[in-house]
Design a protein around this motif. Structure first.
Motif, PDB file in Angstrom:
ATOM      1  N   LEU A  96       0.892  -1.170  -0.074  1.00 16.12           N
ATOM      2  CA  LEU A  96       0.053  -0.166   0.043  1.00 16.12           C
ATOM      3  C   LEU A  96       0.884   1.024   0.010  1.00 16.12           C
ATOM      4  CD1 LEU A  96      -2.814   1.164   0.232  1.00 16.12           C
ATOM      5  CD2 LEU A  96      -2.856   0.994   2.634  1.00 16.12           C
ATOM      6  N   ALA A  97       1.996   1.269   0.741  1.00 13.93           N
ATOM      7  CA  ALA A  97       2.933   2.248   0.777  1.00 13.93           C
ATOM      8  C   ALA A  97       3.457   2.648  -0.705  1.00 13.93           C
ATOM      9  CB  ALA A  97       3.983   2.072   1.709  1.00 13.93           C
ATOM     10  N   VAL A  98       3.791   1.397  -1.359  1.00 12.65           N
ATOM     11  CA  VAL A  98       4.365   1.717  -2.641  1.00 12.65           C
ATOM     12  C   VAL A  98       3.216   2.461  -3.572  1.00 12.65           C
ATOM     13  CG1 VAL A  98       5.113   0.429  -4.952  1.00 12.65           C
ATOM     14  CG2 VAL A  98       6.086  -0.065  -2.578  1.00 12.65           C
ATOM     15  N   PHE A  99       2.118   2.004  -3.463  1.00 11.76           N
ATOM     16  CA  PHE A  99       0.915   2.678  -4.385  1.00 11.76           C
ATOM     17  C   PHE A  99       0.668   4.007  -3.922  1.00 11.76           C
ATOM     18  CE2 PHE A  99      -3.502   3.558  -4.935  1.00 11.76           C
ATOM     19  CZ  PHE A  99      -3.706   3.564  -6.303  1.00 11.76           C
ATOM     20  N   LEU A 100       0.678   4.397  -2.647  1.00 13.44           N
ATOM     21  CA  LEU A 100       0.378   5.677  -2.227  1.00 13.44           C
ATOM     22  C   LEU A 100       1.847   6.632  -2.492  1.00 13.44           C
ATOM     23  CD1 LEU A 100      -1.319   5.267   1.258  1.00 13.44           C
ATOM     24  CD2 LEU A 100      -2.505   5.914  -0.808  1.00 13.44           C
ATOM     25  N   SER A 101       2.825   6.137  -2.369  1.00 14.98           N
ATOM     26  CA  SER A 101       4.074   6.832  -2.978  1.00 14.98           C
ATOM     27  C   SER A 101       4.021   7.084  -4.180  1.00 14.98           C
ATOM     28  CB  SER A 101       5.222   6.387  -2.469  1.00 14.98           C
ATOM     29  OG  SER A 101       5.590   4.940  -3.002  1.00 14.98           O
ATOM     30  N   LEU A 102       3.785   6.251  -5.069  1.00 20.22           N
ATOM     31  CA  LEU A 102       3.460   6.480  -6.711  1.00 20.22           C
ATOM     32  C   LEU A 102       2.446   7.525  -6.615  1.00 20.22           C
ATOM     33  CD1 LEU A 102       4.384   5.729  -9.429  1.00 20.22           C
ATOM     34  CD2 LEU A 102       2.500   3.843  -9.273  1.00 20.22           C
ATOM     35  N   ALA A 103       1.508   7.550  -6.095  1.00 20.02           N
ATOM     36  CA  ALA A 103       0.275   8.662  -6.309  1.00 20.02           C
ATOM     37  C   ALA A 103       0.746   9.968  -5.875  1.00 20.02           C
ATOM     38  CB  ALA A 103      -1.198   8.290  -5.957  1.00 20.02           C
ATOM     39  N   GLY A 104       1.662  10.047  -4.692  1.00 22.65           N
ATOM     40  CA  GLY A 104       1.963  11.264  -4.115  1.00 22.65           C
ATOM     41  C   GLY A 104       3.361  11.958  -4.558  1.00 22.65           C
ATOM     42  N   MET A 105       4.076  10.998  -5.571  1.00 19.05           N
ATOM     43  CA  MET A 105       5.361  11.799  -5.975  1.00 19.05           C
ATOM     44  C   MET A 105       5.144  12.980  -6.740  1.00 19.05           C
ATOM     45  SD  MET A 105       6.956   8.258  -7.267  1.00 19.05           S
ATOM     46  CE  MET A 105       8.443   9.144  -8.103  1.00 19.05           C
ATOM     47  N   ASN A 106       6.187  13.834  -6.682  1.00 19.59           N
ATOM     48  CA  ASN A 106       5.671  15.305  -7.430  1.00 19.59           C
ATOM     49  C   ASN A 106       5.968  15.165  -8.859  1.00 19.59           C
ATOM     50  OD1 ASN A 106       6.148  16.437  -5.128  1.00 19.59           O
ATOM     51  ND2 ASN A 106       8.353  16.721  -5.168  1.00 19.59           N
ATOM     52  N   CYS A 107       6.427  14.060  -9.484  1.00 18.00           N
ATOM     53  CA  CYS A 107       6.439  13.767 -10.761  1.00 18.00           C
ATOM     54  C   CYS A 107       5.224  12.984 -11.390  1.00 18.00           C
ATOM     55  CB  CYS A 107       7.751  12.972 -11.426  1.00 18.00           C
ATOM     56  SG  CYS A 107       7.918  11.293 -10.738  1.00 18.00           S
ATOM     57  N   SER A 108       4.405  12.618 -10.644  1.00 21.05           N
ATOM     58  CA  SER A 108       3.130  11.662 -10.746  1.00 21.05           C
ATOM     59  C   SER A 108       1.984  12.542 -11.171  1.00 21.05           C
ATOM     60  CB  SER A 108       2.934  11.001  -9.400  1.00 21.05           C
ATOM     61  OG  SER A 108       1.543  10.377  -9.691  1.00 21.05           O
ATOM     62  N   THR A 109       1.282  12.212 -12.244  1.00 18.74           N
ATOM     63  CA  THR A 109       0.077  12.875 -12.850  1.00 18.74           C
ATOM     64  C   THR A 109      -1.217  12.116 -12.232  1.00 18.74           C
ATOM     65  OG1 THR A 109       0.152  11.348 -14.623  1.00 18.74           O
ATOM     66  CG2 THR A 109       1.385  13.551 -14.593  1.00 18.74           C
ATOM     67  N   MET A 110      -1.091  11.200 -11.296  1.00 18.81           N
ATOM     68  CA  MET A 110      -2.484  10.647 -10.534  1.00 18.81           C
ATOM     69  C   MET A 110      -3.262  11.696 -10.030  1.00 18.81           C
ATOM     70  SD  MET A 110      -0.839   7.022  -9.526  1.00 18.81           S
ATOM     71  CE  MET A 110      -2.474   6.446  -9.054  1.00 18.81           C
ATOM     72  N   LEU A 111      -2.629  12.480  -9.336  1.00 18.61           N
ATOM     73  CA  LEU A 111      -3.257  13.629  -8.500  1.00 18.61           C
ATOM     74  C   LEU A 111      -2.853  15.090  -9.103  1.00 18.61           C
ATOM     75  CD1 LEU A 111      -2.912  12.200  -5.066  1.00 18.61           C
ATOM     76  CD2 LEU A 111      -4.733  12.409  -6.187  1.00 18.61           C
ATOM     77  N   PRO A 112      -3.762  15.895  -8.761  1.00 18.34           N
ATOM     78  CA  PRO A 112      -3.237  17.476  -9.222  1.00 18.34           C
ATOM     79  C   PRO A 112      -1.992  17.880  -8.597  1.00 18.34           C
ATOM     80  CG  PRO A 112      -5.660  17.266  -8.507  1.00 18.34           C
ATOM     81  CD  PRO A 112      -4.958  16.072  -8.148  1.00 18.34           C
ATOM     82  N   GLU A 113      -1.301  18.604  -9.500  1.00 15.37           N
ATOM     83  CA  GLU A 113      -0.166  19.165  -9.178  1.00 15.37           C
ATOM     84  C   GLU A 113      -0.102  20.118  -8.072  1.00 15.37           C
ATOM     85  OE1 GLU A 113       3.843  19.139  -9.661  1.00 15.37           O
ATOM     86  OE2 GLU A 113       2.559  17.915 -10.548  1.00 15.37           O
ATOM     87  N   ASP A 114       0.877  19.903  -7.145  1.00 13.59           N
ATOM     88  CA  ASP A 114       0.950  21.101  -5.908  1.00 13.59           C
ATOM     89  C   ASP A 114      -0.236  21.053  -5.216  1.00 13.59           C
ATOM     90  OD1 ASP A 114       3.607  21.408  -6.842  1.00 13.59           O
ATOM     91  OD2 ASP A 114       3.004  23.211  -8.174  1.00 13.59           O
ATOM     92  N   SER A 115      -0.921  20.136  -4.915  1.00 10.28           N
ATOM     93  CA  SER A 115      -1.968  19.819  -4.106  1.00 10.28           C
ATOM     94  C   SER A 115      -1.785  19.223  -2.835  1.00 10.28           C
ATOM     95  CB  SER A 115      -3.077  19.133  -4.606  1.00 10.28           C
ATOM     96  OG  SER A 115      -2.586  17.490  -4.611  1.00 10.28           O
ATOM     97  N   SER A 116      -2.352  20.083  -1.700  1.00 11.06           N
ATOM     98  CA  SER A 116      -2.277  19.447  -0.403  1.00 11.06           C
ATOM     99  C   SER A 116      -2.403  18.046  -0.152  1.00 11.06           C
ATOM    100  CB  SER A 116      -2.965  20.379   0.601  1.00 11.06           C
ATOM    101  OG  SER A 116      -4.269  20.317   0.486  1.00 11.06           O
ATOM    102  N   LEU A 117      -3.244  17.514  -0.839  1.00 11.85           N
ATOM    103  CA  LEU A 117      -3.878  16.182  -0.788  1.00 11.85           C
ATOM    104  C   LEU A 117      -2.654  15.100  -1.122  1.00 11.85           C
ATOM    105  CD1 LEU A 117      -5.955  14.113  -0.368  1.00 11.85           C
ATOM    106  CD2 LEU A 117      -6.669  14.365  -2.554  1.00 11.85           C
ATOM    107  N   LYS A 118      -1.951  15.536  -2.429  1.00 10.58           N
ATOM    108  CA  LYS A 118      -0.863  14.985  -2.751  1.00 10.58           C
ATOM    109  C   LYS A 118       0.502  14.871  -1.749  1.00 10.58           C
ATOM    110  CE  LYS A 118       1.735  14.483  -7.239  1.00 10.58           C
ATOM    111  NZ  LYS A 118       1.860  15.314  -8.465  1.00 10.58           N
ATOM    112  N   HIS A 119       0.547  15.980  -0.999  1.00 10.92           N
ATOM    113  CA  HIS A 119       1.663  15.975   0.017  1.00 10.92           C
ATOM    114  C   HIS A 119       1.404  15.015   1.446  1.00 10.92           C
ATOM    115  CE1 HIS A 119       3.728  18.743  -2.362  1.00 10.92           C
ATOM    116  NE2 HIS A 119       2.899  19.799  -1.988  1.00 10.92           N
ATOM    117  N   ARG A 120       0.019  14.917   1.626  1.00  4.24           N
ATOM    118  CA  ARG A 120      -0.479  14.249   2.582  1.00  4.24           C
ATOM    119  C   ARG A 120      -0.526  12.824   2.313  1.00  4.24           C
ATOM    120  NH1 ARG A 120      -6.038  17.825   4.486  1.00  4.24           N
ATOM    121  NH2 ARG A 120      -4.753  19.561   5.057  1.00  4.24           N
ATOM    122  N   ILE A 121      -0.745  12.268   1.016  1.00  8.67           N
ATOM    123  CA  ILE A 121      -0.730  11.034   0.697  1.00  8.67           C
ATOM    124  C   ILE A 121       0.898  10.539   0.610  1.00  8.67           C
ATOM    125  CG2 ILE A 121      -1.121   9.487  -1.406  1.00  8.67           C
ATOM    126  CD1 ILE A 121      -3.600  10.771  -2.145  1.00  8.67           C
TER     127      ILE A 121
END
Length: 228
Positions: A96-121
């Motif tokens: 689960l940590a691998v999947f969440l880190s993949l979603a929360g990486m700066n270069c990932s496009t799974m979530l909006p760029e520079d969003s607070s949710l991305k950093h929390r994930i």
């Protein structure tokens, strides 16, 4: 090293740790019998291996007989129950940590760029890597201490002249070494995630600099030319 490179390294380490832990828990050779006893040559007629999910006896003919611990779960020893539970927690948290880190990486496009949710994930993935590393450390160290204690107790019985049954003395198996390697990968992923999170916090806490508008310069020469 840039933040993206640190996050990518943590993702690779975490994925390797999850895969190796899965391989280790499915293997049966956490402990291998030493029929010859401590200080003696091992008998090549048969070998006994012991794991969390099954135990097997192999012969020189290549034939193996395995027992999958088919009894009721609560009848197992405390070692087996906690060992299975901790290894499942380790694999689940690491995956689960691998999947969440993949979603929360700066270069990932799974979530909006520079969003607070991305950093929390991404911070949540770091906590899961921490939980995975702790549970993996507990079970690997417990298995290693248990095996070494039984081995030296067997050696003490041999020095006292007591009879030792074949397969009574157990030593470290290959799965235990794989588990130690997987645990080290989980710690490396944790370190990379923590360093990346610190860099993110430092960039967010940096004060915003207000740049004042340069003062207006009165040009007397230009005004005089316009007046003429």
């Amino acid at each position: 090293m840039s933040q993206n490179a640190i996050q990518l390294a943590g993702l690779v380490f975490g994925f390797a740790g999850a895969c190796l832990h899965t391989v280790a828990i499915l293997r049966a050779d956490w402990r291998i019998s030493d029929p010859g006893g401590p200080g003696k040559s091992m008998s090549k007629s048969w070998i006994h291996i012991d794991g969390f999910w099954k135990e097997c006896i192999g012969y020189t003919t290549g034939e193996w007989h395995c027992d999958g611990f088919g009894d009721f779960f609560l009848r197992f020893s405390t070692y087996l129950i906690l060992g299975r539970t901790l290894m499942i927690v380790t694999i689940g948290c690491a995956s689960l940590a691998v999947f969440l880190s993949l979603a929360g990486m700066n270069c990932s496009t799974m979530l909006p760029e520079d969003s607070s949710l991305k950093h929390r994930i991404y911070k949540l993935s770091v906590l899961l890597f921490l939980l995975s590393a702790i549970s993996a450390t507990i079970i690997t160290l417990w298995s290693a201490i248990r095996t070494s204690t039984e081995f030296y107790a067997c050696a003490q019985q041999q020095r006292n002249g007591q009879k030792i049954n074949k397969g009574q003395c157990m030593r470290f198996g290959q799965a235990l070494y794989i588990a130690f390697g997987a645990t080290s990968f989980c710690y490396m992923a944790l370190i990379c995630g923590a360093c990346s999170s610190n860099q993110t916090n430092a960039s967010q806490d940096r004060p915003f600099k207000m740049y004042e508008r340069p003062p207006y310069v009165y040009n007397k020469t230009k005004q005089a030319q316009e007046y003429i």
